[in-house]
Design a protein around this motif. Structure first.
Motif: not given
Length: 69
Positions: A4-23
């Motif tokens: 869901q696009l309206h919450n992708w920014w939140e999912l993206k933040k969580r993925l960046q926290k879990r995998y800090s090497h993701l750009s």
């Protein structure tokens, strides 16, 4: 898999926290290109396709449940 696009920014933040090497480029999501995103993320994280889908879905569930509280 439906992202869901309206919450992708939140999912993206969580993925960046879990995998800090993701750009930012790794986490770029285009509507209708979910499979490309999943393949890109699985390659970058070393997880299987099923695991990456499970991780994203679990983040979606956690975020959506948070929204309902």
């Amino acid at each position: 898999m439906k992202i869901q696009l309206h919450n992708w920014w939140e999912l993206k933040k969580r993925l960046q926290k879990r995998y800090s090497h993701l750009s930012e480029e790794d986490l770029t999501y285009e509507y209708g290109k979910e499979q490309e995103l999943i393949v890109r993320l699985q390659k970058k994280t070393g997880t299987s396709h099923d695991d990456m889908v499970r991780i994203i879905k679990s983040f979606q569930v956690a975020y959506l449940q948070h929204e309902l509280l």
